[in-house]
Design an enzyme around this catalytic site. Sequence first.
Site, PDB file in Angstrom:
ATOM      1  CB  CYS A  58     -52.305  86.741 -41.393  1.00 11.54           C
ATOM      2  SG  CYS A  58     -51.393  88.119 -40.638  1.00 11.54           S
ATOM      3  CB  CYS A  83     -45.520  89.690 -44.345  1.00 12.56           C
ATOM      4  SG  CYS A  83     -46.911  90.795 -44.671  1.00 12.56           S
TER       5      CYS A  83
END
Length: 270
Positions: free
Chosen positions: A183, A76
């Site tokens: 992302c 992440c």
Amino acid sequence: MNSRGRYKIGIFDSGLGGLSVLRTLWKETSNIDYIYFGDLVHSPYGQKSKQKVIELSKNAFEYLIEKDCEAVLFACNTATSAAADFLRNQHSIPIFGMEPAIKPALVENHGVKIAVFATELTLKEEKFKNLVSGLTKGSEVLPVPCEGLAKLIDSDRWEDAWDFLDTKIKMVLPETEIIVLGCTHYVFLRERIQYHYPNLKVYDGNFGTSLHMKKILQLPDGSKENKNQLDILLNTSESDYVHLAGRIAKTITPNHTLSLINTTIGKLHV
């Protein structure tokens, strides 16, 4: 390594985006026990404060350590930016993270403008600012905040997610045809981007991160007789997430376990 001579590696994300990294790791390695932890009850992380992301990342990390993981990947970008260095200062086990693939994009495209699609927190953090400050002369980064996109993907609203991302791409096209997906969730839309925009150069950090982990941990090469194992643990009470996670997991391996859990009260049977 454990008593069977296998590494147990934990992979953590606020949602399901980290499965895109795992898919790459899976192809590159063999004989590894992977545990994937998706903190869906607290997702998305992108709009939370840095302190809150540190707290959530710390909880997820400690949960994976309790599961006997010997290395952890923060799959992440937001959690990496906010919490990875903080936890590295407190723990000795290897902690890996993600960062927008700006450097690889610049190596292949000197002195140009690059659009970086990421969460607001990733784009605000010191880690991102340091990446940008180290650019070669003449290069320029165009930050493109994409709040809400990861949540659409986790919620299995991929058509809405594509419409969202497509609008962002159209906005930057007058300025650049080089984009970085900052992302791990966004990587699930990469093939669609390249189908609709074949002239775009698209970069993400999944392959580079996988090779880095493989090198540092000296992991066995992937093979046709892949002997990795996968447990997926989703921190949520909503069983709808299981359907999407299961579909993604089947593109990685048909042999996996997938459970809903609650890290406070223990495992819930699905």
